[in-house]
Design an enzyme around this catalytic site. Structure first.
Site, PDB file in Angstrom:
ATOM      1  N   ASP A   1     -23.004 -50.494  48.328  1.00 26.57           N
ATOM      2  CA  ASP A   1     -22.194 -51.586  47.785  1.00 26.57           C
ATOM      3  C   ASP A   1     -21.528 -51.133  46.489  1.00 26.57           C
ATOM      4  O   ASP A   1     -22.192 -50.742  45.531  1.00 26.57           O
ATOM      5  CB  ASP A   1     -23.063 -52.825  47.551  1.00 26.57           C
ATOM      6  CG  ASP A   1     -22.228 -54.084  47.467  1.00 26.57           C
ATOM      7  OD1 ASP A   1     -21.243 -54.106  46.686  1.00 26.57           O
ATOM      8  OD2 ASP A   1     -22.537 -55.051  48.181  1.00 26.57           O
TER       9      ASP A   1
ATOM     10  N   SER B   1     -17.669 -58.670  48.296  1.00 24.20           N
ATOM     11  CA  SER B   1     -18.547 -58.141  49.340  1.00 24.20           C
ATOM     12  C   SER B   1     -18.580 -59.014  50.587  1.00 24.20           C
ATOM     13  O   SER B   1     -19.055 -58.573  51.628  1.00 24.20           O
ATOM     14  CB  SER B   1     -19.964 -57.965  48.797  1.00 24.20           C
ATOM     15  OG  SER B   1     -19.974 -56.961  47.818  1.00 24.20           O
TER      16      SER B   1
ATOM     17  N   SER C   1     -23.315 -58.897  51.686  1.00 25.80           N
ATOM     18  CA  SER C   1     -23.192 -57.823  52.677  1.00 25.80           C
ATOM     19  C   SER C   1     -24.014 -58.061  53.950  1.00 25.80           C
ATOM     20  O   SER C   1     -23.443 -58.142  55.033  1.00 25.80           O
ATOM     21  CB  SER C   1     -23.534 -56.468  52.048  1.00 25.80           C
ATOM     22  OG  SER C   1     -22.826 -56.301  50.848  1.00 25.80           O
TER      23      SER C   1
ATOM     24  N   GLU D   1     -28.260 -51.378  53.378  1.00 24.31           N
ATOM     25  CA  GLU D   1     -27.392 -51.519  52.213  1.00 24.31           C
ATOM     26  C   GLU D   1     -28.089 -51.079  50.924  1.00 24.31           C
ATOM     27  O   GLU D   1     -29.187 -51.537  50.609  1.00 24.31           O
ATOM     28  CB  GLU D   1     -26.947 -52.980  52.031  1.00 24.31           C
ATOM     29  CG  GLU D   1     -25.978 -53.103  50.866  1.00 24.31           C
ATOM     30  CD  GLU D   1     -25.742 -54.534  50.374  1.00 24.31           C
ATOM     31  OE1 GLU D   1     -24.694 -54.754  49.764  1.00 24.31           O
ATOM     32  OE2 GLU D   1     -26.595 -55.397  50.594  1.00 24.31           O
TER      33      GLU D   1
HETATM   34 ZN   LIG Z   1     -19.904 -56.791  43.460  1.00 15.81          ZN
END
Ligand SMILES: [Zn+2]
Ligand SMILES: *[C@@H]1O[C@H](CO)[C@@H](O)[C@H](O)[C@H]1NC(C)=O
Ligand SMILES: *[C@@H]1O[C@H](CO)[C@@H](O)[C@H](O)[C@H]1NC(C)=O
Ligand SMILES: *[C@@H]1O[C@H](CO)[C@@H](O)[C@H](O)[C@H]1NC(C)=O
Ligand SMILES: *[C@@H]1O[C@H](CO)[C@@H](O)[C@H](O)[C@H]1NC(C)=O
Ligand SMILES: *[C@@H]1O[C@H](CO)[C@@H](O)[C@H](O)[C@H]1NC(C)=O
Ligand SMILES: *[C@@H]1O[C@H](CO)[C@@H](O)[C@H](O)[C@H]1NC(C)=O
Length: 551
Positions: free
Chosen positions: A86, A130, A195, A355
């Site tokens: 991320d 995101s 995410s 993630e």
């Molecule tokens: Zn961010």
């Protein structure tokens, strides 16, 4: 070393007419070509030898030529693992090499056979968040900023828009499940965060993670189902065999304390963790774990695992390790998830999403050291995954959802501390750091109350909570708009080269595994040996690709 009177004069004559001359002078002044001897370490000394670079190139070429992956045999991917760093900008990757000790280092995924770039903008904003980007790289559809699992027909905060099936998007997790693959995901953020939510949720505001937050926007939680409930109740969610994350607080009432004595955030008196266990136990053996020990001692006949290891997002990896917290690291969770999915012994394989969420959180706070360390841990998890699987049947794709505003700048000497001061100084006669941000709270460590720059040599850069310099004051540093890298290894990884829309990524993965739009015998769950891809499917794919290229 630098004559400061001369400097002041230069600044004073900084009228527009003199701008060009000033720039020229500045460059001459601060990057003297007769610089002091370089500070190459033992390991780098042989770089002075031209042959060193020539041999390096020869070795690289040899590796490329011998790499079976680069021979482009069409092959079906039985398993897919998608790693999402991320906010892992290309700058973050470059700085993380240096954090590993040497500019010549590569992160594990930089050695992957194929590389591409993706364009990350969302439908209504140049810079993605995101949520809209998760909809792109998981569902193949660009969406509105702050929305997830729905098309851009649904505006942000549209209470009922998310319930219209014609506006909902389908994730690659569903495509995998429809072909009878096992599915699961791992993240260091809350399990309900933007995410991972892209895998299972349809939501018109990414922050509707519990019923109270739904109410805050004037929506009725019985009609607008929050993300935590969607993780328990949605059809895709019911099939996840393993879910490892943070975020217990979204699952329990605010009157209830969790395993670490932290209160929940819900207002409906439900215990969704209990509901998850009860619901999944009807499908097989299910278990909930809340710490590392629990994760390490899961019985091997367990079908469904929910591990929520923190009340909110995870603490940083450096904190887990240094304070010996009873929480698994990202690589430990990745290992547990792969083992669990492999243990299901499903000949159709699996899809796993992993993630590294805290690269982003660290950047938002201008915590460059944490951001680089999280990138190091992310790289380790990927190396582990590649070691645990075969390049013959497992496609691993590594990418980021968006960039950040960190720059890696100045002409620091080789071997210089990536997290420390640059060796050069600014026109104000003060030093600066190699890493800095366009915006964020670091502003207050950069400028004093009169708006002139603080002498940055007063700070302790070993403190991971030190905020790096920022130009614009903001509570939270923003994302960046430039392209992010895509690194691929395994069957069909050559599809990932080029520069294309982020929303193509799930389609490319689906093609490699022949799932979703590329499934051949829908519902019959073909056993996947590594048979070659049927030519008609390839043609279909080329057709789709060519329409993209035209647009
Ligand atoms: Zn961010
Ligand atoms: C599962 O664990 C039991 C002991 O707890 C062991 O006897 C068995 O071999 C294990 N099975 C697999 C498939 O690992
Ligand atoms: C569930 O676990 C029990 C032991 O707790 C075991 O006897 C049983 O075989 C398991 N069932 C399945 C479907 O794995
Ligand atoms: C992966 O395998 C290589 C080669 O066996 C080994 O050197 C490396 O330590 C392994 N990496 C991880 C993270 O386990
Ligand atoms: C800011 O300016 C004021 C007034 O000139 C002065 O008293 C003060 O010392 C300055 N602060 C700094 C940090 O330079
Ligand atoms: C700098 O920060 C590190 C890490 O927080 C700490 O261990 C060290 O004592 C600090 N050094 C000084 C001089 O304060
Ligand atoms: C591709 O070819 C196979 C066998 O030749 C056939 O069964 C399948 O339906 C075809 N798929 C498409 C999408 O044309």
């Amino acid at each position: 070393m630098i004559n400061s009177n001369y400097l002041r004069i230069l600044i004073l004559v900084g009228l527009s007419l003199f701008n060009a001359a000033l720039c020229f002078e500045a460059e001459d002044l601060f990057v003297p070509l007769e610089a002091e001897p370089s500070v190459l370490s033992e390991a780098n000394l042989n770089e002075n030898d031209a042959d060193f670079w020539r041999k390096n190139a020869q070795n690289f070429l040899k590796e490329v030529l011998e790499d079976p992956e680069k021979k482009l045999k069409p092959k079906k991917a039985k398993n897919i693992i998608l790693f999402l760093g991320d906010g892992m900008s290309l700058t973050t990757v470059a700085a993380a090499r240096m954090y590993l000790g040497n500019e010549r280092n590569s992160l594990s995924f930089e050695k992957f056979a194929h590389f591409g770039l993706s364009k990350t903008y969302c439908v209504d904003k140049q810079v993605a968040d995101s949520a809209c980007s998760a909809t792109a790289y998981l569902c193949g559809v660009k969406a509105n900023y702050g929305t997830m699992g729905i098309s851009a027909k649904v505006p942000l905060n549209d209470c009922k828009g998310q319930n219209d099936p014609s506006k909902q998007t389908v994730s690659i997790a569903k495509w995998a499940q429809d072909q009878c693959k096992e599915t699961g995901f791992v993240t260091t953020s809350k399990v309900t965060d933007a995410s991972p939510g892209g895998l299972y949720a349809h939501i018109a505001n990414r922050y509707w993670q519990n019923d109270k937050d739904v109410r805050k926007n004037g929506c009725d939680p019985s009609e607008t189902i929050d993300i935590a409930r969607q993780l328990v109740e949605n059809e895709v969610s019911k099939k996840f065999k393993i879910v490892l994350a943070g975020g217990r607080e979204e699952f329990r009432d605010s009157s209830v304390l969790d395993e670490e004595k932290k209160p929940g955030k819900r207002g409906d008196n439900r215990d969704l963790i209990k509901e998850w266990v009860e619901c999944r136990n009807k499908q097989g053996n299910a278990t909930f774990v809340h710490d590392k020990r629990g994760l390490d001692t899961i019985r091997n006949d367990t079908d469904y695992v929910l591990g929520l290891f923190n009340h909110g997002h995870f603490p940083y990896n450096l904190q887990i390790v240094e304070q010996k917290l009873a929480k698994p690291t990202l690589s430990e969770m990745t290992e547990a998830a792969i083992k669990h999915l492999q243990r299901q012994n499903n000949e159709n394989g699996f899809f796993l999403f992993v993630e590294g969420a805290l690269i982003d959180k660290a950047h938002h706070d201008n915590y460059a050291r944490f951001a680089l360390d999280e990138t190091r841990e992310f790289s380790k998890a990927i190396e582990l995954a590649r070691n645990m699987t075969s390049v013959d049947d497992t496609l691993i794709v590594v990418t980021a959802d968006h960039s950040h505003t960190m720059t890696y700048n100045g002409y620091s000497k080789r071997g210089g501390d990536i997290l420390g001061l640059n060796t050069a100084i600014g026109l104000d006669g003060l030093p600066y750091t190699s890493l800095s941000y366009a915006n964020g709270m670091g502003y207050y460590h950069t400028y004093n109350e009169n708006g002139s720059r603080i002498d940055l040599s007063i700070y302790n850069y070993s403190n991971p909570f030190h905020r790096y310099p920022a130009t614009i004051p903001l509570l939270s540093e923003t994302h960046g708009a430039e392209d992010v890298g895509i690194y691929a290894s395994g069957p069909e990884s050559h599809l990932f080269i080029g520069n294309y829309e982020q929303s193509y990524i799930p389609l490319l993965m689906a093609h490699a595994a022949q799932i979703g739009p590329f499934a051949t015998d829908d519902g019959k769950c073909p056993a996947s040996t590594s048979k070659t891809i049927l030519p008609n499917i390839s043609l279909l794919f080329l057709l789709i690709l060519s329409t993209f290229i035209k647009s």
